[in-house]
Design a protein around this motif. Structure first.
Motif, mmCIF file in Angstrom:
data_model
loop_
_atom_site.group_PDB
_atom_site.id
_atom_site.type_symbol
_atom_site.label_atom_id
_atom_site.label_comp_id
_atom_site.label_asym_id
_atom_site.label_seq_id
_atom_site.Cartn_x
_atom_site.Cartn_y
_atom_site.Cartn_z
ATOM 1 N N PHE A 1 -2.201 -12.223 14.424
ATOM 2 C CA PHE A 1 -1.408 -12.315 13.204
ATOM 3 C C PHE A 1 -1.759 -11.191 12.228
ATOM 4 N N ALA A 2 -3.047 -10.818 12.192
ATOM 5 C CA ALA A 2 -3.463 -9.729 11.303
ATOM 6 C C ALA A 2 -2.779 -8.420 11.673
ATOM 7 N N SER A 3 -2.427 -8.269 12.956
ATOM 8 C CA SER A 3 -1.777 -7.030 13.382
ATOM 9 C C SER A 3 -0.407 -6.861 12.738
ATOM 10 N N THR A 4 0.231 -7.969 12.338
ATOM 11 C CA THR A 4 1.532 -7.854 11.675
ATOM 12 C C THR A 4 1.378 -7.235 10.289
ATOM 13 N N PHE A 5 0.243 -7.486 9.629
ATOM 14 C CA PHE A 5 -0.017 -6.866 8.340
ATOM 15 C C PHE A 5 -0.285 -5.375 8.504
ATOM 16 N N LEU A 6 -0.998 -5.017 9.585
ATOM 17 C CA LEU A 6 -1.208 -3.593 9.858
ATOM 18 C C LEU A 6 0.126 -2.904 10.115
ATOM 19 N N ALA A 7 1.006 -3.552 10.873
ATOM 20 C CA ALA A 7 2.308 -2.962 11.181
ATOM 21 C C ALA A 7 3.123 -2.720 9.912
ATOM 22 N N THR A 8 3.168 -3.710 9.016
ATOM 23 C CA THR A 8 3.955 -3.538 7.791
ATOM 24 C C THR A 8 3.309 -2.511 6.858
ATOM 25 N N ASP A 9 1.980 -2.435 6.863
ATOM 26 C CA ASP A 9 1.315 -1.426 6.030
ATOM 27 C C ASP A 9 1.596 -0.017 6.545
ATOM 28 N N ILE A 10 1.623 0.143 7.869
ATOM 29 C CA ILE A 10 1.970 1.449 8.440
ATOM 30 C C ILE A 10 3.399 1.822 8.057
ATOM 31 N N LYS B 1 -4.000 9.980 -1.958
ATOM 32 C CA LYS B 1 -5.320 9.393 -2.157
ATOM 33 C C LYS B 1 -5.240 7.869 -2.329
ATOM 34 N N PHE B 2 -6.386 7.241 -2.110
ATOM 35 C CA PHE B 2 -6.556 5.796 -2.301
ATOM 36 C C PHE B 2 -5.700 4.969 -1.334
ATOM 37 N N LEU B 3 -5.501 5.498 -0.128
ATOM 38 C CA LEU B 3 -4.853 4.709 0.904
ATOM 39 C C LEU B 3 -5.658 3.445 1.191
ATOM 40 N N TRP B 4 -6.981 3.569 1.205
ATOM 41 C CA TRP B 4 -7.852 2.417 1.462
ATOM 42 C C TRP B 4 -7.672 1.334 0.404
ATOM 43 N N LEU B 5 -7.387 1.749 -0.847
ATOM 44 C CA LEU B 5 -7.244 0.777 -1.926
ATOM 45 C C LEU B 5 -5.942 0.001 -1.795
ATOM 46 N N ARG B 6 -4.843 0.690 -1.565
ATOM 47 C CA ARG B 6 -3.575 -0.032 -1.446
ATOM 48 C C ARG B 6 -3.538 -0.868 -0.164
ATOM 49 N N ASN B 7 -4.221 -0.408 0.884
ATOM 50 C CA ASN B 7 -4.273 -1.198 2.111
ATOM 51 C C ASN B 7 -5.081 -2.476 1.910
ATOM 52 N N ASN B 8 -6.329 -2.338 1.508
ATOM 53 C CA ASN B 8 -7.192 -3.515 1.351
ATOM 54 C C ASN B 8 -6.811 -4.346 0.126
ATOM 55 N N GLY B 9 -6.365 -3.683 -0.936
ATOM 56 C CA GLY B 9 -5.981 -4.416 -2.134
ATOM 57 C C GLY B 9 -4.802 -5.334 -1.905
ATOM 58 N N SER B 10 -3.898 -4.930 -1.024
ATOM 59 C CA SER B 10 -2.745 -5.781 -0.719
ATOM 60 C C SER B 10 -3.058 -6.780 0.390
ATOM 61 N N THR B 11 -3.714 -6.302 1.447
ATOM 62 C CA THR B 11 -3.937 -7.171 2.611
ATOM 63 C C THR B 11 -4.912 -8.304 2.320
ATOM 64 N N LEU B 12 -6.003 -8.011 1.637
ATOM 65 C CA LEU B 12 -7.002 -9.056 1.372
ATOM 66 C C LEU B 12 -6.431 -10.178 0.510
ATOM 67 N N LEU B 13 -5.617 -9.831 -0.481
ATOM 68 C CA LEU B 13 -5.027 -10.857 -1.345
ATOM 69 C C LEU B 13 -3.927 -11.633 -0.627
ATOM 70 N N SER B 14 -3.095 -10.919 0.126
ATOM 71 C CA SER B 14 -2.024 -11.611 0.844
ATOM 72 C C SER B 14 -2.584 -12.467 1.973
ATOM 73 N N GLN C 1 3.901 -12.076 3.851
ATOM 74 C CA GLN C 1 4.275 -10.724 4.280
ATOM 75 C C GLN C 1 5.086 -9.992 3.216
ATOM 76 N N PHE C 2 6.066 -10.675 2.632
ATOM 77 C CA PHE C 2 6.833 -10.029 1.565
ATOM 78 C C PHE C 2 5.925 -9.732 0.364
ATOM 79 N N PHE C 3 4.983 -10.638 0.109
ATOM 80 C CA PHE C 3 4.007 -10.405 -0.963
ATOM 81 C C PHE C 3 3.144 -9.189 -0.650
ATOM 82 N N ASP C 4 2.741 -9.064 0.613
ATOM 83 C CA ASP C 4 1.915 -7.928 1.024
ATOM 84 C C ASP C 4 2.656 -6.610 0.823
ATOM 85 N N VAL C 5 3.907 -6.553 1.252
ATOM 86 C CA VAL C 5 4.701 -5.325 1.098
ATOM 87 C C VAL C 5 4.886 -4.999 -0.372
ATOM 88 N N TRP C 6 5.220 -6.020 -1.154
ATOM 89 C CA TRP C 6 5.413 -5.814 -2.604
ATOM 90 C C TRP C 6 4.125 -5.309 -3.260
#
Length: 237
Positions: A62-71, A162-175, A139-144
């Motif tokens: 299931f976590a892979s779906t978050f990686l897919a939408t983040d990509i 810059k700060f790709l790590w921040l938008r990735n982890n900042g969105s994924t961890l909360l969602s 998922q919609f929350f993660d994308v938003w």
């Protein structure tokens, strides 16, 4: 052994996401989103012990779906990330209706599979209905949230890279926190006692934290794959 298999699963699944994007672009990620959204609902029926915690399977998939939408958010845009979410929802609805239709058939006297399959899919509707609602919300929350973090860093630092790590982890961890809480309550309340529910919630989120941190280098690799593709296309043109 469970721990080793889980680690190998992370490598295989995240590697498949990158391979899908490298080979097929957006279509590869749409395929991953559809397959993972369905199979994770079957895997989640299995409880295992690993790393000192009782946990359900399906978390890594299931976590892979978050990686897919983040990509897709990072490399293709918000519209395509939301499209992947819609494909995941459609796939789950399709599987739910199809799998329940199997139970309407009268099996042949020579059938040896209906009993095992019915045992799985008869438990699946609650999982998929829970997953559908939670999947759509998280998922919609993660994308938003991904794009909110992106707007914040772009406006503050005047740089979109810059700060790709921040938008990735900042969105994924909360969602993922929202996803884990909602799914544990909707899917398992009344099935397990509170201690087991707390264990499932805690172990699931620990895994999501781990996979979220691991998928950050995968996202950097995906962005590099995207840039190389575009450079190659530019040279052809």
């Amino acid at each position: 052994m469970n721990e080793l298999i889980l680690i190998l699963s992370v490598i295989f699944i995240f590697g498949a996401v990158l391979a899908g994007y490298a080979l097929f672009g957006k279509s590869g990620l749409y395929c991953i989103s559809a397959v993972a959204a369905v199979f994770a609902n079957i895997e989640v029926l299995i409880l295992i012990n690993a790393f000192g915690m009782e946990q359900t399977l399906g978390n890594v998939l299931f976590a892979s779906t978050f990686l897919a939408t983040d990509i897709l958010s990072e490399c293709e845009g918000r519209k395509f990330a939301n499209k992947a979410v819609m494909i995941g929802i459609f796939s789950q609805v399709f599987f739910l209706v199809l799998s329940q239709s199997w139970l309407l058939y009268t099996p042949s006297e020579n059938d040896g599979a209906m009993g095992a399959i019915s045992q799985i899919v008869s438990n699946t509707p609650r999982m998929i209905l829970a997953s559908l609602s939670v999947y759509a919300i998280s998922q919609f929350f993660d994308v938003w949230l991904y794009h909110k973090w992106w707007d914040f860093t772009k406006n503050k630092f005047k740089n979109t890279d810059k700060f790709l790590w921040l938008r990735n982890n900042g969105s994924t961890l909360l969602s993922q926190l929202l996803n884990t809480l909602l799914f544990t309550v909707i899917a398992f309340a009344g099935t397990y006692d509170f201690i087991t529910l707390a264990s499932i919630f805690g172990s699931s989120y620990v895994i999501y934290v781990f996979t979220s941190l691991i998928d950050t280098p995968a996202l950097y690799l995906a962005r590099e794959i995207c840039r190389r593709k575009r450079r190659g296309l530019g040279q052809l043109l």
